[in-house]
Design a protein around this motif. Structure first.
Motif, short mmCIF file in Angstrom:
data_model
loop_
_atom_site.label_atom_id
_atom_site.label_comp_id
_atom_site.label_asym_id
_atom_site.label_seq_id
_atom_site.Cartn_x
_atom_site.Cartn_y
_atom_site.Cartn_z
N ALA A 99 0.85 -1.20 0.00
CA ALA A 99 0.00 0.00 0.00
C ALA A 99 0.88 1.24 0.00
CB ALA A 99 -0.95 -0.01 1.19
N ASN A 100 1.83 1.30 -0.96
CA ASN A 100 2.66 2.49 -1.18
C ASN A 100 3.55 2.86 0.00
OD1 ASN A 100 1.65 3.17 -3.83
ND2 ASN A 100 -0.26 3.71 -2.80
N ASN A 101 3.84 1.93 0.90
CA ASN A 101 4.69 2.27 2.06
C ASN A 101 4.19 3.51 2.77
OD1 ASN A 101 7.05 0.35 2.05
ND2 ASN A 101 7.14 1.10 -0.07
N ARG A 102 2.89 3.59 2.96
CA ARG A 102 2.28 4.82 3.46
C ARG A 102 2.73 5.19 4.88
NH1 ARG A 102 -4.21 6.09 4.18
NH2 ARG A 102 -3.97 7.58 5.89
N VAL A 103 3.16 6.44 5.03
CA VAL A 103 3.35 7.04 6.35
C VAL A 103 2.46 8.28 6.41
CG1 VAL A 103 5.71 6.20 6.76
CG2 VAL A 103 5.36 8.41 5.64
N ASP A 104 1.98 8.58 7.61
CA ASP A 104 1.13 9.76 7.80
C ASP A 104 1.90 10.83 8.56
OD1 ASP A 104 -0.84 7.42 7.40
OD2 ASP A 104 -2.12 9.21 7.26
N LEU A 105 1.81 12.06 8.08
CA LEU A 105 2.43 13.18 8.79
C LEU A 105 1.33 14.05 9.38
CD1 LEU A 105 4.90 12.17 7.20
CD2 LEU A 105 5.52 14.57 6.79
N PHE A 106 1.49 14.38 10.65
CA PHE A 106 0.53 15.24 11.34
C PHE A 106 1.32 16.37 11.98
CE2 PHE A 106 -2.02 15.98 15.34
CZ PHE A 106 -3.02 16.72 14.71
N VAL A 107 1.01 17.61 11.55
CA VAL A 107 1.74 18.78 12.05
C VAL A 107 0.79 19.66 12.83
CG1 VAL A 107 3.03 20.85 11.41
CG2 VAL A 107 3.31 18.77 10.05
N LYS A 108 1.16 19.96 14.05
CA LYS A 108 0.32 20.85 14.87
C LYS A 108 1.16 21.42 16.01
CE LYS A 108 -4.03 21.11 17.36
NZ LYS A 108 -5.09 20.39 18.07
N LEU B 80 5.79 17.59 14.79
CA LEU B 80 5.52 16.70 13.66
C LEU B 80 5.40 15.28 14.20
CD1 LEU B 80 5.55 15.72 10.63
CD2 LEU B 80 8.06 15.69 10.83
N GLN B 81 4.25 14.65 13.95
CA GLN B 81 4.08 13.24 14.31
C GLN B 81 4.06 12.43 13.03
OE1 GLN B 81 0.78 12.36 16.80
NE2 GLN B 81 1.62 13.45 18.57
N ILE B 82 4.91 11.38 12.98
CA ILE B 82 4.94 10.49 11.83
C ILE B 82 4.43 9.13 12.30
CG2 ILE B 82 6.39 9.57 9.97
CD1 ILE B 82 8.49 11.67 10.81
N ALA C 3 2.74 5.07 11.10
CA ALA C 3 2.49 4.08 10.06
C ALA C 3 1.82 2.87 10.71
CB ALA C 3 3.79 3.65 9.38
N GLU C 4 1.13 2.12 9.89
CA GLU C 4 0.40 0.97 10.39
C GLU C 4 0.37 -0.10 9.31
OE1 GLU C 4 -3.25 2.17 12.14
OE2 GLU C 4 -3.79 0.14 12.74
N GLY C 5 0.57 -1.35 9.70
CA GLY C 5 0.53 -2.43 8.71
C GLY C 5 0.25 -3.75 9.40
N GLY C 6 0.48 -4.83 8.68
CA GLY C 6 0.16 -6.16 9.19
C GLY C 6 0.93 -6.55 10.44
N PHE C 7 2.14 -5.99 10.63
CA PHE C 7 2.96 -6.40 11.76
C PHE C 7 2.77 -5.53 12.99
CE2 PHE C 7 5.48 -8.10 8.15
CZ PHE C 7 5.40 -9.43 8.50
N GLY C 8 2.15 -4.35 12.82
CA GLY C 8 1.95 -3.47 13.96
C GLY C 8 1.92 -2.02 13.52
N ARG C 9 2.21 -1.10 14.46
CA ARG C 9 2.15 0.32 14.11
C ARG C 9 3.26 1.06 14.82
NH1 ARG C 9 -2.06 1.74 18.29
NH2 ARG C 9 -2.22 -0.23 19.40
N SER C 10 3.62 2.24 14.30
CA SER C 10 4.74 2.97 14.88
C SER C 10 4.47 4.46 14.84
CB SER C 10 6.03 2.63 14.14
OG SER C 10 5.84 2.76 12.76
N LEU C 11 5.18 5.16 15.71
CA LEU C 11 4.98 6.60 15.88
C LEU C 11 6.30 7.23 16.25
CD1 LEU C 11 3.38 9.27 16.75
CD2 LEU C 11 3.24 8.22 19.01
N GLU C 12 6.61 8.35 15.60
CA GLU C 12 7.74 9.15 16.07
C GLU C 12 7.30 10.61 16.07
OE1 GLU C 12 11.52 7.85 14.86
OE2 GLU C 12 12.58 9.57 15.71
N ALA C 13 7.63 11.31 17.15
CA ALA C 13 7.26 12.72 17.30
C ALA C 13 8.52 13.55 17.33
CB ALA C 13 6.45 12.92 18.58
N ILE C 14 8.54 14.65 16.57
CA ILE C 14 9.71 15.51 16.47
C ILE C 14 9.27 16.96 16.65
CG2 ILE C 14 11.68 16.19 15.04
CD1 ILE C 14 11.16 13.72 13.31
N ASP C 15 9.95 17.71 17.51
CA ASP C 15 9.70 19.14 17.61
C ASP C 15 10.28 19.84 16.40
OD1 ASP C 15 8.39 18.91 20.02
OD2 ASP C 15 10.26 19.04 21.17
#
Lengths: 363, 363
Positions: free
Chosen positions: A272-281, A285-287, A289-301
Motif C-alpha cells: 500500500a505504497n509504504n504509506r506514512v502519515d504526517l501530522f503537524v500541529k 511533527l508526528q509520523i 504508520a500501520e501495517g500487518g505487523f503493527g504500528r509505529s509513531l515518532e514525534a519531532i519538535d
C-alpha cells in the motif's frame, strides 16, 4: 608496435570504459574496445548505442595503429596483472600483454567490427564539473524506472542563456536543481537517466566542455569524451504543477526527518505504497504508520510557520526519503494545504535544490 | 512486563539469530522468534529445522514471560532505533518497542506457534573455539554445492579419543584439518555444510561445549546454543584415496601460486573446467591456459624436490585457488606422478591442513 603504460592508469580507465561497453550483446561488435595508439598516447573507445565513450591516457608509444579487442577480457587481464607497468605488443592477430612474470596473448579483432564513433573537437559550451555533477546527482532519483512515457525515464537539462537547470519527474514526485549560470548553449535536452549515471562517473572538479549536435550532447572532461544520445518527446510542463502558496511549513534537520520516516515506515504496508502519515500541529511533527505487523509513531519538535492550521497528509515514505537524500543541514517542508496538491522540500543550505512530492490520496 | 536492553547488544544478537530463522517459510511458525524473559536476562530462540539457535543476553527485566514475534520485522525495527537503549513493554497482544522519540507496537504471536526447541544443559565434550573454527573454516569449501549423494554436501567431523578432524570432499577434491586434541566425545558425525557456516558465525575464541544426542550435535559458546541436525549416510573412505608416494614436489609462497593460477586462468575456457596446465621442470613452474580469447603463461621459480622427473598436469583452476585459500606463507604442492592420481597441498606453517585435488583427465 609496442606500448608501455602504467598498470593503474590503464586499469582505472578500462574500468570506466567497461561500464559502458556491453559484456554481451546481440551485436558482437558492440562488445569490442577500439584502441588507437598515437605518439605518446593511447585512446580507448566503445559504445552501448546510448553512450559513446572515449578515454585518452598517456603511454610510452611511438607510431600509429588501430586495433580492437573484447573489452571485458582485456579489463579482467589488466586488473589481475602482477607488475606496476604493462607492456602491450601488438602483432598481426594477437596483442601480447606482459607484466612481471606473466604474459598473455589476447586475440585481436578487426577494428572494422567495432562501432564507428566520432567525437566533436570543438565545443561551444562549458560548465564547472562540480556544479554539473551536483545538479544531475541531486535529481536523477526522481526519474521513472519504467513508465509508459519514455520522457519520464530521462533527465531534462535546460541549457539557457539565463540559467542551467536539471529536472526529473516520474509523475508522482519531481526534483530540480537550478544553477544561475549559463553554459553558453541555448537548448533544452532530455538525456536518459542511465546515461546521466555514466556521465556522473566521469565528471568531477574542473571544466566540462559541451557541444550539441545531431541528436546528441557531447561532453569532454579530464581525458574522457562522451556522446549522450538525446531522447525525443516533450517533457511535461512541470513548473505549472509546483504550488505557489503554502499555508504551513516546517523546518528541521534533514537527517532527523529522513531517519524518522524510514524507521516509522518499517511498519508500513509495502503493498500500500509504504504509506506514512504526517501530522503537524503546534510545532510538533508526528509520523505514524500501520501495517500487518503493527504500528509505529515518532514525534519531532519542529519550527512551524503558519501555526493557525494543522496538516494531516499521507505519503509514500520512499518518496520522502529519496527527496531528502540530496539535502544536508536543515530542510523546509512546505505544505500546500490540500491533499491532492504537492508538498515541496527545500534545502536551506542549498537554494538550487527543490523537490516536490505528491501526497497519497486518502479517503 | 517491561524489559530494558542496550540497543547494540540486542541488534547484534538478533542479526545472528535472524540468519537462521527463515524470513519466509511454508510453515509460518518457523519465521517466529521466541522470546523468554527471566530475571535479568532475555533469551531469543528460533530454528530453520537444520539448525536451532538460542541466544541469551543480559537485560534489565524482572518476572517471567514467554512471547513470540516475527523475527525479521523485530530485527529491522531494532536496527533502526534512534537511541542507545531499548525499552520493550510486553502487553496482551502487542510488544511496545520504545527508543528515543520513536515508538512501535509490534503484534505478538502465540508462542505455541513457534517451533518447540530444547537445548541440552549438560555437555560431555569441549574444544577450544579458535581451533574448531580454524578446522571447519579450512575445509568447508571442499563440500559439494549440489550432488546426488547428500553426504558430499556435509562436513565430516571425527570426534575421536586420539584426535579431532574435519573433512569435506565433493569427489573431485578434498580437504581435511587434523587436530591432535580430543573433545572428550567419541563419534564420527556429518554436519550439513550450510549448518557449519552458521556455526562458524557464532564460534570464536574461548571454550566451546559439545554434546551428541539423538541425531544432533549441540554446541554452546559465549551465550549462544545451537543444535545442528546430523546427516545420515556413510562418508567416503577418503584416506584410501590420498596418495602416499610423490616423486616430485615443489615449494613456493601460497599467495604467489594462487594469484598466478587465477591470473592465467582468465584465458581458460569456462565451459572446459577452467583448465590450467602446470609444467614443472628444473626448478621452474610454468602455468598456462588457452581459450577462445587467447592464451597466457606465467613462470615462477620454485624449490623442487625430485628433479629427475618433470610434471605436466592439468587442473580446474578454481579447485587449486580454493585449496590454497586457507593457507598462508609457503605451501608444498606434491605430485603423485600419474595424471589420474590426486595432487596434495600442504601448508608448511600449519601441518593440520591438507588439501587434495584430482587433475583433469587429458588425452
Amino acid at each position: 608496435m609496442k606500448v608501455l603504460v602504467p598498470k593503474k592508469s590503464l586499469a582505472d580507465t578500462l574500468a570506466r570504459v567497461e561500464r559502458i561497453v556491453p559484456n554481451r550483446s546481440s551485436n558482437p561488435g558492440l562488445s569490442l574496445l577500439r584502441i588507437d595508439v598515437t605518439d605518446g598516447a593511447m585512446e580507448l573507445s566503445g559504445s552501448n548505442m546510448d553512450v559513446d565513450i572515449r578515454a585518452k591516457l598517456p603511454a610510452d608509444a611511438s607510431g600509429n595503429g588501430t586495433y580492437a579487442v573484447t573489452a571485458h577480457v582485456f579489463g579482467q587481464v589488466v586488473r589481475a596483472l602482477p607488475g606496476d607497468e604493462v607492456a602491450l605488443d601488438f602483432g598481426e592477430n594477437e596483442m601480447q600483454i606482459s607484466s612481471g612474470s606473466y604474459t598473455t596473448k589476447l586475440q585481436l579483432m578487426s577494428p572494422g567490427s567495432a562501432p564507428v564513433l566520432s567525437f566533436p573537437s570543438d565545443h561551444a559550451g562549458s560548465i564547472d564539473g562540480a556544479l554539473l555533477a551536483r545538479a544531475l546527482g541531486a535529481v536523477r532519483y526522481a526519474a521513472a524506472v519504467a513508465d509508459f512515457q519514455a520522457v519520464f525515464r530521462g533527465v531534462k537539462i535546460e541549457l539557457r542563456d539565463s540559467h542551467t537547470r536539471a529536472v526529473a519527474t516520474d509523475g508522482f514526485r519531481l526534483a530540480y536543481y537550478h544553477l544561475e549560470t549559463s553554459t553558453g548553449l541555448d537548448a533544452d535536452v532530455i538525456v536518459p537517466a542511465r546515461s546521466v549515471e555514466e556521465l556522473l562517473r566521469v565528471v568531477d572538479d574542473g571544466e566540462v566542455k559541451l557541444q550539441l549536435d545531431d541528436g546528441q550532447l557531447s561532453v569532454e572532461h579530464d581525458g574522457y569524451a562522451l556522446n549522450l544520445k538525446l531522447m525525443d518527446g516533450t517533457f511535461p510542463d512541470y513548473e505549472r504543477v509546483i504550488p505557489t502558496a503554502f499555508p504551513v511549513s516546517i523546518t528541521l534537520p534533514a537527517h532527523r526527518l529522513s531517519e524518522a520516516v524510514a524507521r516509522v515506515a518499517l511498519m508500513a504496508d509495502k503493498s500500500a505504497n509504504n504509506r506514512v502519515d504526517l501530522f503537524v500541529k503546534d510545532g510538533q511533527l508526528q509520523i505514524t504508520a500501520e501495517g500487518g505487523f503493527g504500528r509505529s509513531l515518532e514525534a519531532i519538535d519542529v519550527m512551524q510557520e503558519g501555526t493557525d492550521s494543522e496538516i494531516r497528509l499521507a505519503y509514500n515514505s520512499k518518496y520522502l526519503v529519496d527527496a531528502l537524500a540530496p539535502t544536508a543541514g536543515d530542510v523546509r517542508l512546505r505544505f500546500s494545504g490540500s491533499n491532492s496538491s504537492p508538498s515541496v522540500v527545500n534545502d536551506l543550505g542549498d537554494p538550487g535544490y527543490l523537490a516536490m512530492v505528491v501526497p497519497l490520496r486518502t479517503t
